[in-house]
Design an enzyme around this catalytic site. Structure first.
Site, PDB file in Angstrom:
ATOM      1  N   ALA A  11     -15.349  18.513 -15.266  1.00  0.00           N
ATOM      2  CA  ALA A  11     -14.327  18.723 -16.309  1.00  0.00           C
ATOM      3  C   ALA A  11     -14.813  19.761 -17.311  1.00  0.00           C
ATOM      4  O   ALA A  11     -14.732  19.573 -18.509  1.00  0.00           O
ATOM      5  CB  ALA A  11     -14.020  17.400 -17.010  1.00  0.00           C
ATOM      6  N   GLY A  12     -15.350  20.873 -16.801  1.00  0.00           N
ATOM      7  CA  GLY A  12     -15.908  21.902 -17.670  1.00  0.00           C
ATOM      8  C   GLY A  12     -14.925  23.015 -17.975  1.00  0.00           C
ATOM      9  O   GLY A  12     -13.704  22.813 -17.954  1.00  0.00           O
ATOM     10  N   ASN A  92     -21.188  22.670 -12.236  1.00  0.00           N
ATOM     11  CA  ASN A  92     -21.998  23.826 -12.599  1.00  0.00           C
ATOM     12  C   ASN A  92     -22.963  24.209 -11.482  1.00  0.00           C
ATOM     13  O   ASN A  92     -23.452  23.353 -10.750  1.00  0.00           O
ATOM     14  CB  ASN A  92     -22.736  23.572 -13.920  1.00  0.00           C
ATOM     15  CG  ASN A  92     -23.192  22.140 -14.065  1.00  0.00           C
ATOM     16  OD1 ASN A  92     -22.572  21.208 -13.545  1.00  0.00           O
ATOM     17  ND2 ASN A  92     -24.294  21.951 -14.738  1.00  0.00           N
ATOM     18  N   ALA A 224     -16.918  40.412  -7.199  1.00  0.00           N
ATOM     19  CA  ALA A 224     -16.052  40.731  -8.344  1.00  0.00           C
ATOM     20  C   ALA A 224     -16.865  40.681  -9.639  1.00  0.00           C
ATOM     21  O   ALA A 224     -16.804  41.603 -10.461  1.00  0.00           O
ATOM     22  CB  ALA A 224     -14.884  39.744  -8.412  1.00  0.00           C
ATOM     23  N   ALA A 269     -18.312  49.456 -24.714  1.00  0.00           N
ATOM     24  CA  ALA A 269     -19.757  49.363 -24.959  1.00  0.00           C
ATOM     25  C   ALA A 269     -20.016  48.213 -25.926  1.00  0.00           C
ATOM     26  O   ALA A 269     -19.196  47.924 -26.799  1.00  0.00           O
ATOM     27  CB  ALA A 269     -20.261  50.670 -25.553  1.00  0.00           C
ATOM     28  N   CYS A 277     -21.851  33.314 -16.525  1.00  0.00           N
ATOM     29  CA  CYS A 277     -21.730  33.672 -15.103  1.00  0.00           C
ATOM     30  C   CYS A 277     -22.269  35.024 -14.674  1.00  0.00           C
ATOM     31  O   CYS A 277     -22.883  35.112 -13.614  1.00  0.00           O
ATOM     32  CB  CYS A 277     -20.285  33.516 -14.671  1.00  0.00           C
ATOM     33  SG  CYS A 277     -19.806  31.785 -14.671  1.00  0.00           S
TER      34      CYS A 277
HETATM   35  P1  NAD Z   1     -19.489  23.446 -16.943  1.00  0.00           P
HETATM   36  O1  NAD Z   1     -20.927  23.209 -17.066  1.00  0.00           O
HETATM   37  O2  NAD Z   1     -18.651  23.715 -18.140  1.00  0.00           O
HETATM   38  O3  NAD Z   1     -18.814  22.180 -16.206  1.00  0.00           O
HETATM   39  C1  NAD Z   1     -19.347  21.559 -15.084  1.00  0.00           C
HETATM   40  C2  NAD Z   1     -19.147  20.042 -15.233  1.00  0.00           C
HETATM   41  O4  NAD Z   1     -19.515  19.418 -13.993  1.00  0.00           O
HETATM   42  C3  NAD Z   1     -20.015  19.394 -16.303  1.00  0.00           C
HETATM   43  O5  NAD Z   1     -19.182  18.759 -17.254  1.00  0.00           O
HETATM   44  C4  NAD Z   1     -20.876  18.388 -15.530  1.00  0.00           C
HETATM   45  O6  NAD Z   1     -21.098  17.186 -16.236  1.00  0.00           O
HETATM   46  C5  NAD Z   1     -20.036  18.134 -14.308  1.00  0.00           C
HETATM   47  N1  NAD Z   1     -20.796  17.621 -13.159  1.00  0.00           N
HETATM   48  C6  NAD Z   1     -21.934  18.115 -12.622  1.00  0.00           C
HETATM   49  N2  NAD Z   1     -22.298  17.396 -11.550  1.00  0.00           N
HETATM   50  C7  NAD Z   1     -21.368  16.417 -11.405  1.00  0.00           C
HETATM   51  C8  NAD Z   1     -21.199  15.362 -10.462  1.00  0.00           C
HETATM   52  N3  NAD Z   1     -22.054  15.188  -9.449  1.00  0.00           N
HETATM   53  N4  NAD Z   1     -20.138  14.537 -10.620  1.00  0.00           N
HETATM   54  C9  NAD Z   1     -19.270  14.723 -11.639  1.00  0.00           C
HETATM   55  N5  NAD Z   1     -19.374  15.707 -12.543  1.00  0.00           N
HETATM   56  C10 NAD Z   1     -20.414  16.554 -12.432  1.00  0.00           C
HETATM   57  O7  NAD Z   1     -19.338  24.638 -15.884  1.00  0.00           O
HETATM   58  P2  NAD Z   1     -18.112  25.678 -15.754  1.00  0.00           P
HETATM   59  O8  NAD Z   1     -18.274  26.782 -16.734  1.00  0.00           O
HETATM   60  O9  NAD Z   1     -16.827  24.936 -15.675  1.00  0.00           O
HETATM   61  O10 NAD Z   1     -18.448  26.304 -14.332  1.00  0.00           O
HETATM   62  C11 NAD Z   1     -18.265  25.569 -13.135  1.00  0.00           C
HETATM   63  C12 NAD Z   1     -18.341  26.530 -11.960  1.00  0.00           C
HETATM   64  O11 NAD Z   1     -17.292  27.481 -12.041  1.00  0.00           O
HETATM   65  C13 NAD Z   1     -19.631  27.346 -11.884  1.00  0.00           C
HETATM   66  O12 NAD Z   1     -19.968  27.510 -10.537  1.00  0.00           O
HETATM   67  C14 NAD Z   1     -19.232  28.680 -12.479  1.00  0.00           C
HETATM   68  O13 NAD Z   1     -20.006  29.737 -11.959  1.00  0.00           O
HETATM   69  C15 NAD Z   1     -17.800  28.818 -12.017  1.00  0.00           C
HETATM   70  N6  NAD Z   1     -16.951  29.672 -12.866  1.00  0.00           N
HETATM   71  C16 NAD Z   1     -17.013  29.580 -14.226  1.00  0.00           C
HETATM   72  C17 NAD Z   1     -16.160  30.342 -15.019  1.00  0.00           C
HETATM   73  C18 NAD Z   1     -16.206  30.264 -16.512  1.00  0.00           C
HETATM   74  O14 NAD Z   1     -15.488  31.020 -17.146  1.00  0.00           O
HETATM   75  N7  NAD Z   1     -16.984  29.403 -17.135  1.00  0.00           N
HETATM   76  C19 NAD Z   1     -15.212  31.176 -14.416  1.00  0.00           C
HETATM   77  C20 NAD Z   1     -15.151  31.233 -13.027  1.00  0.00           C
HETATM   78  C21 NAD Z   1     -16.022  30.465 -12.257  1.00  0.00           C
HETATM   79  C1  UGA Z   2     -16.094  36.733 -16.367  1.00  0.00           C
HETATM   80  C2  UGA Z   2     -15.060  37.441 -15.491  1.00  0.00           C
HETATM   81  O1  UGA Z   2     -14.316  38.366 -16.289  1.00  0.00           O
HETATM   82  C3  UGA Z   2     -14.112  36.432 -14.856  1.00  0.00           C
HETATM   83  O2  UGA Z   2     -13.217  37.098 -13.962  1.00  0.00           O
HETATM   84  C4  UGA Z   2     -14.932  35.399 -14.088  1.00  0.00           C
HETATM   85  O3  UGA Z   2     -14.084  34.401 -13.539  1.00  0.00           O
HETATM   86  C5  UGA Z   2     -15.934  34.746 -15.010  1.00  0.00           C
HETATM   87  O4  UGA Z   2     -16.784  35.774 -15.593  1.00  0.00           O
HETATM   88  C6  UGA Z   2     -16.845  33.797 -14.310  1.00  0.00           C
HETATM   89  O5  UGA Z   2     -17.032  33.872 -13.119  1.00  0.00           O
HETATM   90  O6  UGA Z   2     -17.414  33.013 -15.047  1.00  0.00           O
HETATM   91  P1  UGA Z   2     -16.100  35.703 -18.809  1.00  0.00           P
HETATM   92  O7  UGA Z   2     -17.576  35.763 -18.651  1.00  0.00           O
HETATM   93  O8  UGA Z   2     -15.478  34.445 -19.250  1.00  0.00           O
HETATM   94  O9  UGA Z   2     -15.397  36.102 -17.435  1.00  0.00           O
HETATM   95  O10 UGA Z   2     -15.637  36.828 -19.857  1.00  0.00           O
HETATM   96  P2  UGA Z   2     -15.551  38.427 -19.771  1.00  0.00           P
HETATM   97  O11 UGA Z   2     -14.321  38.846 -20.448  1.00  0.00           O
HETATM   98  O12 UGA Z   2     -15.757  38.926 -18.407  1.00  0.00           O
HETATM   99  O13 UGA Z   2     -16.764  38.883 -20.689  1.00  0.00           O
HETATM  100  C7  UGA Z   2     -18.106  38.724 -20.271  1.00  0.00           C
HETATM  101  C8  UGA Z   2     -19.030  39.403 -21.256  1.00  0.00           C
HETATM  102  O14 UGA Z   2     -18.905  40.823 -21.153  1.00  0.00           O
HETATM  103  C9  UGA Z   2     -18.729  39.073 -22.713  1.00  0.00           C
HETATM  104  O15 UGA Z   2     -19.935  38.932 -23.420  1.00  0.00           O
HETATM  105  C10 UGA Z   2     -17.964  40.277 -23.194  1.00  0.00           C
HETATM  106  O16 UGA Z   2     -18.052  40.473 -24.568  1.00  0.00           O
HETATM  107  C11 UGA Z   2     -18.663  41.385 -22.423  1.00  0.00           C
HETATM  108  N1  UGA Z   2     -17.837  42.604 -22.238  1.00  0.00           N
HETATM  109  C12 UGA Z   2     -16.673  42.544 -21.556  1.00  0.00           C
HETATM  110  C13 UGA Z   2     -18.289  43.821 -22.738  1.00  0.00           C
HETATM  111  O17 UGA Z   2     -19.358  43.908 -23.351  1.00  0.00           O
HETATM  112  N2  UGA Z   2     -17.523  44.940 -22.537  1.00  0.00           N
HETATM  113  C14 UGA Z   2     -16.352  44.915 -21.852  1.00  0.00           C
HETATM  114  O18 UGA Z   2     -15.713  45.975 -21.697  1.00  0.00           O
HETATM  115  C15 UGA Z   2     -15.920  43.677 -21.350  1.00  0.00           C
END
Ligand code: NAD
Ligand code: UGA
Length: 463
Positions: A11-12, A92, A224, A269, A277
């Site tokens: 639930a992240g 995560n 990506a 910049a 990530c």
């Molecule tokens: P997060 O840490 O916010 O959330 C993950 C949650 O999973 C935590 O609350 C944790 O307690 C729970 N968890 C872990 N193991 C568990 C288990 N065995 N059973 C139940 N719950 C469990 O992480 P997030 O930012 O949501 O990222 C999750 C994934 O999505 C990562 O692989 C990340 O790379 C990917 N991702 C993140 C973003 C982003 O913007 N944060 C965007 C795209 C993809």
């Molecule tokens: C990024 C990707 O944009 C998402 O598509 C992807 O799903 C996600 O990672 C993921 O896999 O977690 P996020 O990290 O949430 O998303 O935010 P961004 O907007 O990409 O910014 C990332 C970092 O780059 C920030 O610190 C932002 O300030 C910086 N940034 C972004 C720059 O310094 N310059 C830019 O032109 C754009």
């Protein structure tokens, strides 16, 4: 197969918003988001929807609409797995901090625990969806665990990576550039793909739903993020050259961005990219390339991280040099701590590293961020293990009021691009500061000319 019940483990930042939007757009599907973290689930269930654990513009409204109707948050993981036809894994996948691949590879222990739990609980056929970002070919490992430890039921594994960015999660989810679904090429695999397509088709146009094989889908997510981060490191590399030559990086970015082959987005910049990530996923990509013996490929992508670390260090060095080569005992006010605007997430924020450098030079840091608490700031610094908690507390504090925070400061550093910083009464801030009053704009968001007219010494990135 008609999908009526979905479960999401985790639930992240991804699981919460993604499932909230699915629930909002598919009232006929019951969506249950589960997590081991009781505190987090309690916050998702807080009566006042403003207290949900993640701040994203528009998210509270979506949760408010669907919660209790067809969106549920729970710690009963087994029950949710048992009831659902489709199980998203959204836990995560941090960088490993131990053993083989330490500091590079993705730690898949949480993924494996989920797979084993699903295998143990499932008594009917299930579709298991990789929502977390995973190394290419992880689906193979998940399948092996499910098939070898399960109750003889059939599992289909799909890869459905998430591309949302924090701060714009809800609009990204409502109107995605594309939905990517990778699955097995067998008849059963195609059926599973179609079932998931039918969920997204409730609000996403058919031509935006792309289906591929599992490996392409898994690798596209890492690719990506690598391409996006690479653009930032590229423009940041040019920012230093701009500073040496009299070119202005904003003008250069605009000039190259008007070439439709390059495009104008993601060319800002900055003090360096942060977030949970980009770094983790590129390190993982580098590790995978190395594990196949592709050293040139690995080195190519590693340079994106090297450049980003350099940019953060360069910013703190510039502050020290400009303040007459010493910041010892000087008050430096940070505007912003989150890794980008419109989020309370601070993971890998550039601010953490810049603060750490300046604290090692004995600066006194004061932080104002509209969404980040002092507790979080101290926890972020504690994680680096540079100093003890008490030593950190002696060098850094957060304030609730930006004007109060800037009073008596030798310098201000802008670390996050929060819109409100542009609207401040900069004359009032100037009047309260030590002179000469310095501003280091790590996001190029302030009006440099206006600030110079007031009397500030203003330094931006790349000009
Ligand atoms: P997060 O840490 O916010 O959330 C993950 C949650 O999973 C935590 O609350 C944790 O307690 C729970 N968890 C872990 N193991 C568990 C288990 N065995 N059973 C139940 N719950 C469990 O992480 P997030 O930012 O949501 O990222 C999750 C994934 O999505 C990562 O692989 C990340 O790379 C990917 N991702 C993140 C973003 C982003 O913007 N944060 C965007 C795209 C993809
Ligand atoms: C990024 C990707 O944009 C998402 O598509 C992807 O799903 C996600 O990672 C993921 O896999 O977690 P996020 O990290 O949430 O998303 O935010 P961004 O907007 O990409 O910014 C990332 C970092 O780059 C920030 O610190 C932002 O300030 C910086 N940034 C972004 C720059 O310094 N310059 C830019 O032109 C754009």
């Amino acid at each position: 197969m008609k999908i009526t019940k979905i479960c999401c483990i985790g639930a992240g930042y991804v699981g919460g918003p993604t499932m909230a939007v699915i629930a909002q757009k598919c009232p006929h599907i019951q969506v249950t988001v589960v997590d081991l973290n009781q505190e987090r689930i309690a916050a998702w269930n807080d009566q006042d929807v403003k207290n949900i654990p993640i701040y994203e513009p528009g998210l509270a409204e979506v949760v408010g609409e669907a919660r209790g109707r067809n969106l549920f948050f729970s710690t009963d993981v087994d029950k949710a797995i048992d009831e659902a036809q489709v199980i998203f894994i959204s836990v995560n996948t941090p960088t490993k901090t131990y053993g083989k691949g330490k500091g590079m590879a993705a730690d898949l222990k949480y993924i494996e625990l989920c797979a084993r739990q699903i295998a143990r609980v499932a008594k009917e056929d299930k579709i298991v969806v990789e929502k977390s970002t995973l190394p290419v070919r992880t689906a193979e490992a998940i399948k092996s665990i499910l098939d070898n430890t399960g109750n003889g039921v059939q599992f289909q594994i799909l890869s459905n990576p998430e591309f949302l960015a924090e701060g714009t999660a809800v609009s990204d989810l409502l109107d995605p550039d594309r939905i990517l679904i990778g699955g097995d090429e067998s008849v059963e695999g195609q059926k599973a793909i179609n079932a998931l397509v039918s969920v997204y088709a409730n609000w996403v146009a058919a031509d935006k739903i792309l289906t591929t094989n599992v490996w392409s889908s898994e690798l596209s997510k890492l690719t990506a993020n690598a391409f996006l981060a690479q653009r930032i490191s590229s423009i940041n590399a040019m920012s230093e050259l701009c500073e040496k030559t009299g070119a202005d990086v904003n003008q250069v970015a605009k000039a190259i961005g008007m070439d439709s082959r390059i495009g104008s987005k993601f060319l800002k910049a900055s003090v360096g990219f942060g977030g949970s990530c980009f770094q983790k996923d590129i390190l993982n990509l580098v590790y995978i390339a190395k594990s196949y013996g592709l050293n040139e490929v690995a080195d190519y992508w590693e340079q994106v991280i090297i450049m980003n670390d350099y940019q953060k260090r360069r910013f703190s060095n510039k502050i020290v040099q400009t303040l007459y080569n010493t910041v010892s005992g000087k008050k430096i006010t940070f505007l912003g701590w989150a890794f980008k605007k419109d989020t309370n997430d601070t993971r890998e924020s550039a601010a953490i590293y810049v603060a750490d450098d300046l604290m090692s030079e004995q600066a006194q840091i004061v932080v104002f961020d509209p969404k980040v608490s002092e507790k979080k700031i101290l926890a972020d610094l504690d994680y680096l293990e540079t100093r003890t908690l008490d030593q950190n507390k002696a060098l850094i504090a957060a304030v609730e009021d930006p004007y109060e925070g800037c009073k008596g400061a030798h310098a201000i550093a802008v670390l996050t691009e929060w819109d409100e910083f542009k609207e401040y009464d900069w004359q009032r801030i100037y009047d309260g500061m030590q002179k000469p009053a310095f501003i280091f704009d790590g996001r190029n968001i302030l009006n440099g000319q206006e600030l110079k007219n007031i009397g500030f010494i203003y330094q931006a990135i790349g000009s």
